[in-house]
Design a protein around this motif. Structure first.
Motif, PDB file in Angstrom:
ATOM      1  N   MET A   1       2.974  12.278  53.005  1.00 19.90           N
ATOM      2  CA  MET A   1       2.261  13.537  52.822  1.00 19.90           C
ATOM      3  C   MET A   1       1.014  13.592  53.712  1.00 19.90           C
ATOM      4  N   VAL A   2       0.861  14.668  54.452  1.00 18.33           N
ATOM      5  CA  VAL A   2      -0.296  14.826  55.336  1.00 18.33           C
ATOM      6  C   VAL A   2      -1.515  15.229  54.509  1.00 18.33           C
ATOM      7  N   LYS A   3      -2.587  14.485  54.676  1.00 19.18           N
ATOM      8  CA  LYS A   3      -3.839  14.784  53.980  1.00 19.18           C
ATOM      9  C   LYS A   3      -4.936  15.088  54.992  1.00 19.18           C
ATOM     10  N   ASN A   4      -5.915  15.860  54.554  1.00 14.80           N
ATOM     11  CA  ASN A   4      -7.081  16.178  55.373  1.00 14.80           C
ATOM     12  C   ASN A   4      -8.210  15.240  54.959  1.00 14.80           C
ATOM     13  N   TYR A   5      -8.645  14.397  55.868  1.00 14.36           N
ATOM     14  CA  TYR A   5      -9.681  13.415  55.556  1.00 14.36           C
ATOM     15  C   TYR A   5     -11.021  13.838  56.179  1.00 14.36           C
ATOM     16  N   LYS A   6     -12.066  13.657  55.402  1.00 15.69           N
ATOM     17  CA  LYS A   6     -13.428  13.890  55.887  1.00 15.69           C
ATOM     18  C   LYS A   6     -14.112  12.537  56.046  1.00 15.69           C
ATOM     19  N   ILE A   7     -14.746  12.336  57.199  1.00  7.71           N
ATOM     20  CA  ILE A   7     -15.479  11.089  57.412  1.00  7.71           C
ATOM     21  C   ILE A   7     -16.907  11.389  57.860  1.00  7.71           C
ATOM     22  N   ILE A   8     -17.820  10.498  57.496  1.00  4.17           N
ATOM     23  CA  ILE A   8     -19.181  10.523  58.009  1.00  4.17           C
ATOM     24  C   ILE A   8     -19.312   9.316  58.932  1.00  4.17           C
ATOM     25  N   VAL A   9     -19.730   9.573  60.170  1.00  4.24           N
ATOM     26  CA  VAL A   9     -19.736   8.541  61.200  1.00  4.24           C
ATOM     27  C   VAL A   9     -21.148   8.320  61.732  1.00  4.24           C
ATOM     28  N   SER A  10     -21.478   7.061  61.950  1.00  4.18           N
ATOM     29  CA  SER A  10     -22.744   6.680  62.569  1.00  4.18           C
ATOM     30  C   SER A  10     -22.420   5.990  63.892  1.00  4.18           C
ATOM     31  N   TYR A  11     -23.181   6.325  64.934  1.00  5.43           N
ATOM     32  CA  TYR A  11     -22.920   5.636  66.202  1.00  5.43           C
ATOM     33  C   TYR A  11     -24.157   5.577  67.096  1.00  5.43           C
ATOM     34  N   ALA A  97     -10.341  15.511  51.709  1.00  4.79           N
ATOM     35  CA  ALA A  97     -11.004  16.805  51.579  1.00  4.79           C
ATOM     36  C   ALA A  97      -9.980  17.877  51.251  1.00  4.79           C
ATOM     37  N   SER A  98     -10.467  19.059  50.905  1.00  2.00           N
ATOM     38  CA  SER A  98      -9.553  20.168  50.661  1.00  2.00           C
ATOM     39  C   SER A  98      -8.857  20.535  51.968  1.00  2.00           C
ATOM     40  N   ASP A  99      -7.725  21.154  51.861  1.00  2.97           N
ATOM     41  CA  ASP A  99      -6.953  21.493  53.044  1.00  2.97           C
ATOM     42  C   ASP A  99      -7.703  22.453  53.951  1.00  2.97           C
ATOM     43  N   ARG A 100      -8.615  23.240  53.389  1.00  4.15           N
ATOM     44  CA  ARG A 100      -9.336  24.257  54.152  1.00  4.15           C
ATOM     45  C   ARG A 100     -10.594  23.716  54.821  1.00  4.15           C
ATOM     46  N   PHE A 101     -10.990  22.477  54.494  1.00  7.62           N
ATOM     47  CA  PHE A 101     -12.229  21.931  55.057  1.00  7.62           C
ATOM     48  C   PHE A 101     -12.094  21.699  56.559  1.00  7.62           C
ATOM     49  N   HIS A 102     -13.104  22.153  57.312  1.00  6.09           N
ATOM     50  CA  HIS A 102     -13.184  21.921  58.748  1.00  6.09           C
ATOM     51  C   HIS A 102     -14.615  21.503  59.059  1.00  6.09           C
TER      52      HIS A 102
END
Length: 246
Positions: A1-11, A97-102
């Motif tokens: 199942m395809v999921k929408n993932y949200k990440i917080i990145v530091s670089y 995340a929700s499918d609508r999150f961008h």
């Protein structure tokens, strides 16, 4: 199942050509993330960032999202990303995340911080993260100039893209100039920022602080809507994307 993932990145952006993927994926943050996720998924994964940081700019809290079909749990995916990403890129948080999150379209605000060092000795351990000035600018003049900027304005004069054909109207909510010993920190909060906008604002405010411009010129610069009216662009190394708000 395809999921929408949200990440917080530091670089640490020192050795990268910015966020946006280019032909050489090895030299961008987006390219590094996509290469790893594509390897983990076994098929191409596209990562959407909240915005494009310039070459050499850093991030404490860049936000991105991607769609991926994987048997890995959130915890396993989080662990794998941090294990295989270079030491100057870290995933601080990963969740479905929700499918609508961008990450870009859903964002309502961002905070940037620009660091300026005014000490006499070289900032050896912070040299990649500050703009070292030979003399300390007058902070009261900088604050007076900054007072003209909050609110909704056309910031075309502070846009690095001279051929920008989209709206250059943005809302700047706050500029705070913090004095901390030999360091000045300029904090910018707003609903969005144009290409190079924070760096050009910083460079122009520094010119005001050094007496090269009057603080009152800020109003005229805004009204000019012309990049040639504003000041120098501060170096990338002093800028960090602190937070993206939703």
């Amino acid at each position: 199942m395809v999921k929408n993932y949200k990440i917080i990145v530091s670089y640490d952006g020192t050795r990268y050509n910015g966020w946006q993927k280019q032909k050489n994926v090895e030299s961008t943050i987006q390219g590094k993330l996509e290469a790893l996720l594509t390897r983990l998924a076994g098929k191409e994964v596209t990562v959407q960032g909240s915005g494009r940081t310039d070459a050499g700019v850093h991030a404490l809290g860049q936000v991105a999202n991607f769609r991926m079909d994987t048997e890995l749990s959130e915890g396993e995916l989080f662990q794998a990303m941090n294990q295989y990403l270079p030491e100057d890129i870290a995933v601080l948080e990963l969740k479905t995340a929700s499918d609508r999150f961008h990450s870009r379209l859903s964002a309502v605000g961002k905070t940037y911080c620009y660091r300026i060092y005014t000490g006499k000795a070289k900032p050896v351990f912070d040299r990649k993260y500050v703009w070292q000035l030979p003399e300390r600018p007058d902070v009261s003049r900088m604050r007076k100039a900054a007072a003209f900027l909050p609110g909704q304005h056309d910031f075309r004069s502070f846009c690095g893209n001279k051929h920008m054909n989209k709206s250059t109207i943005r809302r700047l909510d706050r500029i705070e100039i913090v004095e901390d010993g030999e360091e000045l920190r300029l904090v910018f909060e707003g609903n969005g920022f144009l290409q190079n906008m924070v760096r050009i604002l910083t460079g122009t405010l520094v010119e005001c602080g050094l007496g090269e411009r009057s603080p009152e010129e800020m109003k005229e610069i805004l009204e000019a809507r012309d990049r040639s009216a504003s000041g120098q662009m501060a170096p990338a190394r002093g800028l960090t994307l602190v937070e993206v708000r939703y």
